[in-house]
Design a protein around this motif. Structure first.
Motif, PDB file in Angstrom:
ATOM      1  N   VAL A  17       0.790  -1.119  -0.002  1.00 33.92           N
ATOM      2  CA  VAL A  17      -0.050   0.035  -0.046  1.00 33.92           C
ATOM      3  C   VAL A  17       0.757   1.350  -0.154  1.00 33.92           C
ATOM      4  CG1 VAL A  17      -1.510   1.396   1.341  1.00 33.92           C
ATOM      5  CG2 VAL A  17      -1.994  -1.048   1.045  1.00 33.92           C
ATOM      6  N   ALA A  18       1.663   1.417   0.716  1.00 34.23           N
ATOM      7  CA  ALA A  18       2.941   2.390   0.834  1.00 34.23           C
ATOM      8  C   ALA A  18       3.397   2.651  -0.514  1.00 34.23           C
ATOM      9  CB  ALA A  18       3.936   2.287   1.836  1.00 34.23           C
ATOM     10  N   VAL A  19       3.804   1.775  -1.159  1.00 33.38           N
ATOM     11  CA  VAL A  19       4.437   1.715  -2.662  1.00 33.38           C
ATOM     12  C   VAL A  19       3.322   2.412  -3.813  1.00 33.38           C
ATOM     13  CG1 VAL A  19       4.989   0.665  -4.683  1.00 33.38           C
ATOM     14  CG2 VAL A  19       6.033   0.031  -2.232  1.00 33.38           C
ATOM     15  N   LYS A  20       2.049   1.848  -3.592  1.00 29.79           N
ATOM     16  CA  LYS A  20       0.730   2.301  -4.218  1.00 29.79           C
ATOM     17  C   LYS A  20       0.761   3.978  -4.160  1.00 29.79           C
ATOM     18  CE  LYS A  20      -0.737  -1.499  -6.033  1.00 29.79           C
ATOM     19  NZ  LYS A  20      -0.679  -1.543  -7.651  1.00 29.79           N
ATOM     20  N   MET A  21       0.778   4.147  -2.771  1.00 27.32           N
ATOM     21  CA  MET A  21       0.665   5.656  -2.368  1.00 27.32           C
ATOM     22  C   MET A  21       1.787   6.754  -2.924  1.00 27.32           C
ATOM     23  SD  MET A  21      -0.561   5.202   1.595  1.00 27.32           S
ATOM     24  CE  MET A  21      -2.152   4.691   2.047  1.00 27.32           C
ATOM     25  N   LEU A  22       2.993   6.025  -2.811  1.00 23.71           N
ATOM     26  CA  LEU A  22       4.257   6.835  -3.307  1.00 23.71           C
ATOM     27  C   LEU A  22       3.888   6.885  -4.678  1.00 23.71           C
ATOM     28  CD1 LEU A  22       6.837   5.155  -1.175  1.00 23.71           C
ATOM     29  CD2 LEU A  22       6.042   7.753  -1.195  1.00 23.71           C
ATOM     30  N   GLU A  23       3.523   5.788  -5.654  1.00 25.29           N
ATOM     31  CA  GLU A  23       3.507   5.956  -7.243  1.00 25.29           C
ATOM     32  C   GLU A  23       2.517   6.990  -7.377  1.00 25.29           C
ATOM     33  OE1 GLU A  23       2.502   2.146  -7.954  1.00 25.29           O
ATOM     34  OE2 GLU A  23       4.451   1.047  -8.067  1.00 25.29           O
ATOM     35  N   ARG A  24       1.726   7.406  -6.653  1.00 27.67           N
ATOM     36  CA  ARG A  24       0.687   8.446  -6.855  1.00 27.67           C
ATOM     37  C   ARG A  24       1.124  10.043  -6.574  1.00 27.67           C
ATOM     38  NH1 ARG A  24      -5.555   7.239  -4.870  1.00 27.67           N
ATOM     39  NH2 ARG A  24      -6.092   5.328  -6.004  1.00 27.67           N
ATOM     40  N   GLY A  25       2.605   9.944  -5.956  1.00 28.43           N
ATOM     41  CA  GLY A  25       2.931  11.170  -5.588  1.00 28.43           C
ATOM     42  C   GLY A  25       2.746  11.687  -4.142  1.00 28.43           C
ATOM     43  N   TRP A  26       2.003  10.628  -3.192  1.00 31.39           N
ATOM     44  CA  TRP A  26       1.730  11.221  -1.950  1.00 31.39           C
ATOM     45  C   TRP A  26       3.076  11.273  -1.095  1.00 31.39           C
ATOM     46  CZ3 TRP A  26      -3.412   7.871  -0.318  1.00 31.39           C
ATOM     47  CH2 TRP A  26      -4.093   8.268  -1.210  1.00 31.39           C
ATOM     48  N   LEU A  27       2.734  12.159  -0.118  1.00 26.77           N
ATOM     49  CA  LEU A  27       4.309  12.138   0.788  1.00 26.77           C
ATOM     50  C   LEU A  27       3.820  11.285   1.689  1.00 26.77           C
ATOM     51  CD1 LEU A  27       4.633  15.968   0.572  1.00 26.77           C
ATOM     52  CD2 LEU A  27       5.735  14.312  -0.677  1.00 26.77           C
ATOM     53  N   LEU A  28       4.866  10.288   2.478  1.00 28.04           N
ATOM     54  CA  LEU A  28       4.522   9.485   3.395  1.00 28.04           C
ATOM     55  C   LEU A  28       5.631   9.531   4.411  1.00 28.04           C
ATOM     56  CD1 LEU A  28       2.943   8.149   1.369  1.00 28.04           C
ATOM     57  CD2 LEU A  28       3.825   5.821   2.035  1.00 28.04           C
ATOM     58  N   GLY A  29       4.989   9.277   5.838  1.00 24.73           N
ATOM     59  CA  GLY A  29       5.914   8.980   6.761  1.00 24.73           C
ATOM     60  C   GLY A  29       5.643   7.434   7.034  1.00 24.73           C
ATOM     61  N   ILE A  30       6.779   6.836   6.991  1.00 20.36           N
ATOM     62  CA  ILE A  30       6.707   5.324   7.322  1.00 20.36           C
ATOM     63  C   ILE A  30       7.333   4.787   8.560  1.00 20.36           C
ATOM     64  CG2 ILE A  30       6.240   4.659   4.902  1.00 20.36           C
ATOM     65  CD1 ILE A  30       9.192   3.782   4.776  1.00 20.36           C
TER      66      ILE A  30
END
Length: 242
Positions: A17-30
């Motif tokens: 899910v984190a990878v999918k979010m990053l592919e959308r350009g979202w900014l993540l704290g993991i």
């Protein structure tokens, strides 16, 4: 730009899910326990990922979550994928206790911390990975089944609390069926209808986009859960599942 905190991003569904979010350009704290897995993802997306090791079983987990939110700048969506579970037909105490402590105590610790943040921030979105196992007690995994039922009910209660107190917090309870991850890697039993983590992650993203309150993944399991609920208790107790 959506800013998301993902707890449990080191492997399995959480990582996909984190990878999918990053592919959308979202900014993540993991966050997660295995720092090397977190750093590997940060190196792939250095401009969009900040990391902080978090063990949901430790008392400093909420403080570490707050630190990660500060590193990210804010949190629009909190995604909790951390959890554990095992087949335990021998009822080994340490397995049952570890499962209950992670999926109940750790779950409470992280979800309440996220809710307190969103209450002070004026609202937000909390999404958690639970399981269809919360529908009925599975004899092969008692603590896992019970802890997932707990999670379902806890989110129900928080949704009511948010509405009655005008906290403007949305909740998504994600209930996958059997997913081909380390949790179900058993030599003793081959689970039916195993789903690939990347396929499940895609379905989860669609559920988040629609802000679904409850998302059973996938269609086959929605049908299965419907019929599970209809099975009388006396018959269910005589069925071998898992």
């Amino acid at each position: 730009m959506k800013k998301v905190i993902v707890v449990g991003a080191t492997s399995g569904i959480g990582r996909e899910v984190a990878v999918k979010m990053l592919e959308r350009g979202w900014l993540l704290g993991i966050a997660g326990r295995r720092v090397e897995a977190l750093e590997e993802l940060r190196k792939r997306y250095p401009d969009r990922v900040v990391v902080c090791p978090v063990d949901v079983m430790k008392e400093d987990a909420a403080d570490r979550l707050a630190h990660l939110i500060r590193l990210r700048g804010r949190m629009d969506l909190f995604f909790l994928a951390s959890g554990t579970g095992s087949r335990n037909v021998a009822l080994e105490e340490d397995i049952e206790m570890r499962t209950a402590e992670t999926n109940v105590s750790g779950f409470i610790r992280m979800v309440t911390a996220a809710c307190r943040y969103f209450a002070s921030a004026g609202g937000g979105h909390v999404a958690v990975i639970s399981s269809i196992a919360g529908t009925k007690g599975l004899g092969a995994a008692p603590a896992y089944s019970a802890s997932k039922r707990f999670q379902n009910t806890y989110i129900d209660a928080l949704a009511q609390l948010s509405y009655t107190r005008n906290l403007h917090i949305r909740f998504t309870d994600i209930r996958p069926g059997f997913v081909d991850t380390a949790l179900l890697n058993s030599k003793e039993y081959r689970y039916p209808m195993l789903m690939r983590p990347e396929k499940v992650a895609g379905a989860i993203m669609r559920a988040l986009d629609k802000r679904k309150r409850v998302a059973v993944i996938d269609r086959r399991y929605r049908v299965l859960v419907f019929f599970w609920r209809l099975v009388p208790r006396r018959l269910w107790e005589r069925m071998k599942i898992g």
